[in-house]
Every structure is written in structure tokens, then in C-alpha cells.
Design a protein around this motif. Sequence first.
Motif, PDB file in Angstrom:
ATOM      1  N   THR A  34       0.832  -1.194   0.000  1.00  0.00           N
ATOM      2  CA  THR A  34       0.000   0.000   0.000  1.00  0.00           C
ATOM      3  C   THR A  34       0.872   1.251   0.000  1.00  0.00           C
ATOM      4  N   LEU A  35       0.259   2.313  -0.472  1.00  0.00           N
ATOM      5  CA  LEU A  35       0.878   3.631  -0.456  1.00  0.00           C
ATOM      6  C   LEU A  35      -0.115   4.570   0.221  1.00  0.00           C
ATOM      7  N   SER A  36       0.290   5.150   1.353  1.00  0.00           N
ATOM      8  CA  SER A  36      -0.602   6.037   2.102  1.00  0.00           C
ATOM      9  C   SER A  36      -0.605   7.430   1.474  1.00  0.00           C
ATOM     10  N   HIS A  65      11.673  -3.370   1.760  1.00  0.00           N
ATOM     11  CA  HIS A  65      10.856  -2.777   0.708  1.00  0.00           C
ATOM     12  C   HIS A  65       9.664  -1.985   1.245  1.00  0.00           C
ATOM     13  N   CYS A  66       9.646  -1.703   2.546  1.00  0.00           N
ATOM     14  CA  CYS A  66       8.497  -0.995   3.114  1.00  0.00           C
ATOM     15  C   CYS A  66       8.895  -0.208   4.357  1.00  0.00           C
ATOM     16  N   ASP A  67       7.984   0.679   4.765  1.00  0.00           N
ATOM     17  CA  ASP A  67       8.161   1.446   5.999  1.00  0.00           C
ATOM     18  C   ASP A  67       7.544   0.739   7.202  1.00  0.00           C
ATOM     19  N   ARG A  68       6.564  -0.113   6.940  1.00  0.00           N
ATOM     20  CA  ARG A  68       5.901  -0.878   7.991  1.00  0.00           C
ATOM     21  C   ARG A  68       5.508  -2.241   7.414  1.00  0.00           C
ATOM     22  N   LEU A  69       5.696  -3.282   8.228  1.00  0.00           N
ATOM     23  CA  LEU A  69       5.378  -4.644   7.797  1.00  0.00           C
ATOM     24  C   LEU A  69       4.296  -5.220   8.706  1.00  0.00           C
ATOM     25  N   PHE A  70       3.255  -5.774   8.073  1.00  0.00           N
ATOM     26  CA  PHE A  70       2.115  -6.349   8.782  1.00  0.00           C
ATOM     27  C   PHE A  70       1.876  -7.789   8.330  1.00  0.00           C
ATOM     28  N   PHE A  71       1.177  -8.534   9.171  1.00  0.00           N
ATOM     29  CA  PHE A  71       0.555  -9.784   8.784  1.00  0.00           C
ATOM     30  C   PHE A  71      -0.945  -9.558   8.799  1.00  0.00           C
ATOM     31  N   ALA A  72      -1.669 -10.333   7.993  1.00  0.00           N
ATOM     32  CA  ALA A  72      -3.130 -10.338   8.019  1.00  0.00           C
ATOM     33  C   ALA A  72      -3.576 -11.787   8.076  1.00  0.00           C
ATOM     34  N   THR A  73      -4.611 -12.038   8.880  1.00  0.00           N
ATOM     35  CA  THR A  73      -5.115 -13.393   9.051  1.00  0.00           C
ATOM     36  C   THR A  73      -6.597 -13.353   9.385  1.00  0.00           C
ATOM     37  N   HIS A  74      -7.170 -14.499   9.755  1.00  0.00           N
ATOM     38  CA  HIS A  74      -8.579 -14.593  10.133  1.00  0.00           C
ATOM     39  C   HIS A  74      -8.699 -15.222  11.527  1.00  0.00           C
ATOM     40  N   LYS A  75      -9.912 -15.274  12.022  1.00  0.00           N
ATOM     41  CA  LYS A  75     -10.171 -15.662  13.419  1.00  0.00           C
ATOM     42  C   LYS A  75      -9.763 -17.094  13.772  1.00  0.00           C
ATOM     43  N   ASP A  76      -9.608 -17.968  12.793  1.00  0.00           N
ATOM     44  CA  ASP A  76      -9.267 -19.360  13.087  1.00  0.00           C
ATOM     45  C   ASP A  76      -7.767 -19.612  13.212  1.00  0.00           C
ATOM     46  N   VAL A  77      -6.974 -18.573  13.064  1.00  0.00           N
ATOM     47  CA  VAL A  77      -5.519 -18.691  13.211  1.00  0.00           C
ATOM     48  C   VAL A  77      -5.134 -18.016  14.531  1.00  0.00           C
ATOM     49  N   PRO A  78      -4.397 -18.701  15.396  1.00  0.00           N
ATOM     50  CA  PRO A  78      -4.010 -18.091  16.674  1.00  0.00           C
ATOM     51  C   PRO A  78      -3.109 -16.872  16.442  1.00  0.00           C
ATOM     52  N   LEU A  79      -3.474 -15.750  17.049  1.00  0.00           N
ATOM     53  CA  LEU A  79      -2.747 -14.505  16.817  1.00  0.00           C
ATOM     54  C   LEU A  79      -1.364 -14.502  17.448  1.00  0.00           C
ATOM     55  N   ALA A 102       2.211  -1.650  13.354  1.00  0.00           N
ATOM     56  CA  ALA A 102       3.574  -2.060  12.996  1.00  0.00           C
ATOM     57  C   ALA A 102       4.544  -0.937  13.325  1.00  0.00           C
ATOM     58  N   PRO A 103       5.705  -1.276  13.876  1.00  0.00           N
ATOM     59  CA  PRO A 103       6.706  -0.234  14.100  1.00  0.00           C
ATOM     60  C   PRO A 103       7.226   0.299  12.762  1.00  0.00           C
ATOM     61  N   GLU A 104       7.605   1.557  12.785  1.00  0.00           N
ATOM     62  CA  GLU A 104       8.130   2.190  11.580  1.00  0.00           C
ATOM     63  C   GLU A 104       9.615   1.879  11.426  1.00  0.00           C
ATOM     64  N   HIS A 105      10.018   1.567  10.210  1.00  0.00           N
ATOM     65  CA  HIS A 105      11.434   1.405   9.853  1.00  0.00           C
ATOM     66  C   HIS A 105      11.568   1.975   8.449  1.00  0.00           C
ATOM     67  N   ARG A 106      11.845   3.272   8.383  1.00  0.00           N
ATOM     68  CA  ARG A 106      11.843   4.010   7.116  1.00  0.00           C
ATOM     69  C   ARG A 106      12.848   3.446   6.122  1.00  0.00           C
ATOM     70  N   MET A 107      12.400   3.392   4.873  1.00  0.00           N
ATOM     71  CA  MET A 107      13.278   2.943   3.791  1.00  0.00           C
ATOM     72  C   MET A 107      14.275   4.040   3.434  1.00  0.00           C
ATOM     73  N   ALA A 108      15.375   3.630   2.860  1.00  0.00           N
ATOM     74  CA  ALA A 108      16.341   4.591   2.323  1.00  0.00           C
ATOM     75  C   ALA A 108      15.695   5.314   1.133  1.00  0.00           C
ATOM     76  N   PRO A 109      16.077   6.573   0.876  1.00  0.00           N
ATOM     77  CA  PRO A 109      15.461   7.329  -0.228  1.00  0.00           C
ATOM     78  C   PRO A 109      15.522   6.628  -1.585  1.00  0.00           C
ATOM     79  N   ALA A 110      16.637   6.009  -1.925  1.00  0.00           N
ATOM     80  CA  ALA A 110      16.743   5.324  -3.220  1.00  0.00           C
ATOM     81  C   ALA A 110      15.794   4.134  -3.288  1.00  0.00           C
ATOM     82  N   THR A 111      15.641   3.418  -2.176  1.00  0.00           N
ATOM     83  CA  THR A 111      14.714   2.286  -2.138  1.00  0.00           C
ATOM     84  C   THR A 111      13.280   2.781  -2.251  1.00  0.00           C
TER      85      THR A 111
END
Length: 143
Positions: A34-36, A65-79, A102-111
Motif C-alpha cells: 500500500t501507499l498512504s 521494501h516498506c516502511d511498515r510490515l504487517f501480517f493479516a489473518t482470520h479468526k481461526d488462526v491463533p494470533l 507495525a513499528p516504523e522502519h523508514r526505507m532509504a530514499p533510493a529504495t
Amino acid sequence: MMVRRGTQILLHEMRHAVLPELPLASGRRADLITLSEKGEVWIIEIKTSIEDFRVDRKWPEYRAHCDRLFFATHKDVPLDIFPEECGLFLSDGYGAHVIREAPEHRMAPATRKSVTLNFSRAAAQRLMMAEWANGKPFDVDDV
């Protein structure tokens, strides 16, 4: 698809531009990227079972390759199987909730430039292909 769709709905409501299945410079493919409005890049790795999470150990590579990394899942998977250093979405197919930011970890400008250019080109190509398949152009009001 249920987890992806619900997560996409929430991200759209958060005013993020969302692309599924974007190839990255590393050769990996982001489930969702995503791009905010502020230009922040998020990657969301979708996991639909414990086994899906356990066999897939490529997720740390997405951080480059990102500023924040997330997982997405559903209710049947233990969090509690998901690492604390990543954000977490819980989806039901009709929407999603942010369980953990997600904690922020900013990408380098070229990336950032490379990822943003890749995102833009892929989005433009997909729009063109959708127009061709649909047989008519999309208007700004369609988006």
C-alpha cells in the motif's frame, strides 16, 4: 481471498492505495502493498493457517521494501504465532481490524523511489489492462 478482501476494504477506508501481488526487486512478491496519502509504504503478508506461517520464512526480507510490515489473518488462526515486531490485521472478508500497529522502519530514499516507481508502473499497467478487458475507459469518478 477472504483475508485479502477484508484487509483491502479496511486499507481503502484508511485512504491507502492498495495493490495485490506486487513483484519486488528482491524477486519476492508482496501479498498486498500500500501507499498512504503521506507516501508511507506498507507490506501486508497474508497467512491463512498455522502451517502457512510456519513454512514461509521469507517475510523478514520484505522489511527492505516498506516502511511498515504487517501480517493479516482470520479468526481461526491463533494470533500469538505472529511476531511482535510486525503489525497485525484480523479480517473476516467484509472488513478488518488493526490488532497491532507495525513499528516504523523508514526505507532509504533510493529504495523508496524504486518501490514507488514499481508501484506506480504496476498500477498503471493493471488499469490499462482492466480498461481493455472492460472495453471502455475508466473515469476519475470510477476510482
